[in-house]
Design an enzyme around this catalytic site. Structure first.
Site, PDB file in Angstrom:
ATOM      1  N   GLU A  80       0.741  -1.229   0.042  1.00  0.00           N
ATOM      2  CA  GLU A  80       0.103   0.210   0.126  1.00  0.00           C
ATOM      3  C   GLU A  80       0.933   1.221  -0.104  1.00  0.00           C
ATOM      4  OE1 GLU A  80      -3.152  -1.942   3.277  1.00  0.00           O
ATOM      5  OE2 GLU A  80      -2.341   0.051   3.637  1.00  0.00           O
TER       6      GLU A  80
ATOM      7  N   CYS B  62       6.125  -7.491   7.630  1.00  0.00           N
ATOM      8  CA  CYS B  62       7.064  -6.984   8.501  1.00  0.00           C
ATOM      9  C   CYS B  62       7.361  -7.829   9.880  1.00  0.00           C
ATOM     10  CB  CYS B  62       6.440  -5.646   8.960  1.00  0.00           C
ATOM     11  SG  CYS B  62       7.899  -4.645  10.130  1.00  0.00           S
TER      12      CYS B  62
ATOM     13  N   CYS C 238       5.062  -4.976  16.250  1.00  0.00           N
ATOM     14  CA  CYS C 238       4.282  -3.933  16.850  1.00  0.00           C
ATOM     15  C   CYS C 238       3.013  -4.501  17.022  1.00  0.00           C
ATOM     16  CB  CYS C 238       4.694  -2.534  16.279  1.00  0.00           C
ATOM     17  SG  CYS C 238       6.087  -2.256  15.998  1.00  0.00           S
TER      18      CYS C 238
ATOM     19  N   CYS D 129      -0.150  -2.576  15.047  1.00  0.00           N
ATOM     20  CA  CYS D 129       0.095  -2.308  13.681  1.00  0.00           C
ATOM     21  C   CYS D 129      -0.511  -3.489  12.850  1.00  0.00           C
ATOM     22  CB  CYS D 129       1.483  -2.219  13.417  1.00  0.00           C
ATOM     23  SG  CYS D 129       2.004  -2.392  11.484  1.00  0.00           S
TER      24      CYS D 129
ATOM     25  N   GLY E  38       6.233  -2.417   6.731  1.00  0.00           N
ATOM     26  CA  GLY E  38       7.746  -2.757   6.605  1.00  0.00           C
ATOM     27  C   GLY E  38       8.692  -1.868   7.468  1.00  0.00           C
TER      28      GLY E  38
ATOM     29  N   SER F  98      11.369   6.306   8.421  1.00  0.00           N
ATOM     30  CA  SER F  98      10.792   6.052   9.643  1.00  0.00           C
ATOM     31  C   SER F  98      11.431   4.613  10.370  1.00  0.00           C
ATOM     32  CB  SER F  98       9.384   6.085   9.847  1.00  0.00           C
ATOM     33  OG  SER F  98       8.950   5.854  10.989  1.00  0.00           O
TER      34      SER F  98
ATOM     35  N   LEU G 149       8.745   5.684  18.859  1.00  0.00           N
ATOM     36  CA  LEU G 149       9.239   5.587  20.352  1.00  0.00           C
ATOM     37  C   LEU G 149       8.166   4.836  21.094  1.00  0.00           C
ATOM     38  CD1 LEU G 149      11.742   6.212  21.627  1.00  0.00           C
ATOM     39  CD2 LEU G 149      10.725   8.596  22.365  1.00  0.00           C
ATOM     40  N   HIS G 150       6.771   5.283  21.078  1.00  0.00           N
ATOM     41  CA  HIS G 150       5.451   4.726  21.519  1.00  0.00           C
ATOM     42  C   HIS G 150       5.716   4.530  22.886  1.00  0.00           C
ATOM     43  CE1 HIS G 150       4.883   5.144  17.435  1.00  0.00           C
ATOM     44  NE2 HIS G 150       5.295   3.685  17.002  1.00  0.00           N
TER      45      HIS G 150
ATOM     46  N   ASN H 221      -5.554   5.236  15.208  1.00  0.00           N
ATOM     47  CA  ASN H 221      -6.385   5.316  14.329  1.00  0.00           C
ATOM     48  C   ASN H 221      -7.378   3.956  14.475  1.00  0.00           C
ATOM     49  OD1 ASN H 221      -8.077   4.737  11.939  1.00  0.00           O
ATOM     50  ND2 ASN H 221      -6.630   5.724  10.531  1.00  0.00           N
TER      51      ASN H 221
ATOM     52  N   CYS I  56      -1.510   2.064   8.221  1.00  0.00           N
ATOM     53  CA  CYS I  56      -0.779   0.987   7.341  1.00  0.00           C
ATOM     54  C   CYS I  56      -1.207  -0.303   7.589  1.00  0.00           C
ATOM     55  CB  CYS I  56       0.507   1.275   7.595  1.00  0.00           C
ATOM     56  SG  CYS I  56       1.492   0.159   8.973  1.00  0.00           S
TER      57      CYS I  56
HETATM   58  S1  SF4 Z   1       4.670  -0.383  12.944  1.00  0.00           S
HETATM   59 FE1  SF4 Z   1       6.291  -0.464  11.299  1.00  0.00          FE
HETATM   60  S2  SF4 Z   1       7.975  -1.817  12.285  1.00  0.00           S
HETATM   61 FE2  SF4 Z   1       6.115  -1.932  13.545  1.00  0.00          FE
HETATM   62  S3  SF4 Z   1       5.156  -3.880  12.658  1.00  0.00           S
HETATM   63 FE3  SF4 Z   1       4.126  -2.021  11.625  1.00  0.00          FE
HETATM   64  S4  SF4 Z   1       5.164  -1.839   9.671  1.00  0.00           S
HETATM   65 FE4  SF4 Z   1       6.528  -3.183  11.014  1.00  0.00          FE
END
Ligand code: SF4
Length: 339
Positions: free
Chosen positions: A88, A108, A112, A115, A155, A187, A211-212, A286, A329
């Site tokens: 995407e 990926c 995370c 994500c 990714g 990033s 960072l989060h 989101n 994403c």
């Molecule tokens: S936030 Fe970025 S690094 Fe973390 S799992 Fe998603 S795509 Fe991968």
């Protein structure tokens, strides 16, 4: 190999290796990046003999846009790659121009927990052409010039480092896409050895680090990469990056309600980055994704923001794009896979 995988220098070397003149590289780049042709046969000043050599040597495959969603300030595109995989790109309309968030891998490995993209393990790295053609194809169909690039889609770009560097080279090259390096942002979730490597590149590209959380235990829970590269190592790498490049760094901080948005979280974040030449980008989560987290209420977001601001640290709350469409994403691709 796809012709878009090559940098200008590599193409020059290729032509020299087959007994052609160097200037052929300039002609081919002009056709690829300025005139935007879609086949070698359109490169009329090369001559038929050289065109057939290039046709045998290189692929001209262009990933196709198979789905898109549009909202007033954001467009999201789903690409199908030659091997049938999907990635995407998200186009954001800013006052200062168009910014495209591109993917760097299929899937990926960073895991995370918030994500959508991380739900699927890495299948493979994107090749250079698959990154570049996200820009070129979207410019072709929108008929608009993209001024800013953010490598923050599906990714971890530092897990595809060599292709990332070649991609940046061709984005930045005046003979190719000619996007200023200060308009390009990479990033990373914090792959420490690559931050050191990145600082040595001859580009003025921006670096953003996700960072989060400023607490190691919490960060390890939401970003498993923290177990390999804990906060102290990330901050040491950031200090080195600044001493080598003199460039300010951005910290991305996604706000997850009840997880990382307390007063303590904000104070710890201030302690962690105090004294660094940095900028904090707060990103309200989101909720369009299926990961089960909640976006904090606006007053909680502003409270978090105020604590940081009062410490004299540069901070902004990112404008929310595409909350109505699948703009976080991985969401559009997830939908495709569920079909
Ligand atoms: S936030 Fe970025 S690094 Fe973390 S799992 Fe998603 S795509 Fe991968």
């Amino acid at each position: 190999m796809n012709i878009y995988n090559l940098t200008y220098d590599e193409l020059e070397s290729y032509f020299l290796s087959i007994g052609e003149k160097k200037y052929r590289a300039s002609q081919v780049f002009e056709w690829l990046y300025k005139k935007r042709v879609t086949s070698f046969s359109e490169m009329t000043n090369l001559g038929n003999k050289l065109i057939s050599v290039l046709e045998k040597e290189f692929s001209f495959y262009i990933p196709t846009i198979v789905n898109s969603e549009h909202d007033k300030d954001v467009d999201k595109f789903l690409f199908k790659l030659q091997d049938g995989e999907h990635i995407e790109s998200v186009l954001m309309h800013h006052d200062y121009g168009l910014s495209l968030c591109i993917s760097s891998q299929v899937g990926c490995n960073m895991g995370c927990v918030f994500c959508e993209s991380g739900k699927r393990k890495k299948v493979r790295n994107l090749e250079v052409y698959e990154m570049l053609l996200q820009i070129i194809e979207i410019e072709r169909i929108t008929k608009k010039r993209i001024s800013h690039i953010v490598i923050m889609g599906i990714g971890e770009p530092f897990d595809n480092f060599d292709n990332l560097v070649k991609f940046i080279t061709n984005c930045n090259d005046y003979r190719a896409l000619e996007i200023g390096s200060r308009h390009i942002t990479v990033s990373t979730c914090g792959i420490v050895p690559k931050i050191y490597e990145f600082s040595k590149l001859p580009y003025q590209v921006n670096l953003a680090i996700s960072l989060h959380s400023a607490f190691d235990d919490k960060r390890s829970k939401i970003m498993p990469v923290n177990k390999a590269y804990p906060l102290k190592d990330v901050i040491d790498a950031v200090k080195d990056y600044y001493s080598v490049t003199g460039r300010r760094i951005t910290f991305e901080y996604i706000l997850l309600d009840g997880i990382n948005n307390s007063v303590d979280d904000a104070k710890e974040l201030c302690k962690l980055v105090k004294g660094l030449n940095c900028y904090i980008n707060l990103i309200p989560y989101n909720e369009g994704s299926s990961m089960g987290f909640k976006r904090p209420k606006n007053d909680a977001i502003m409270k978090f923001y105020d604590i940081i601001k009062k410490e004299g640290i540069n901070v902004t709350v990112r404008r929310e794009f595409g909350s109505k469409i699948s703009a976080a994403c991985g969401q559009l691709r997830s939908k495709k896979e569920e079909e």
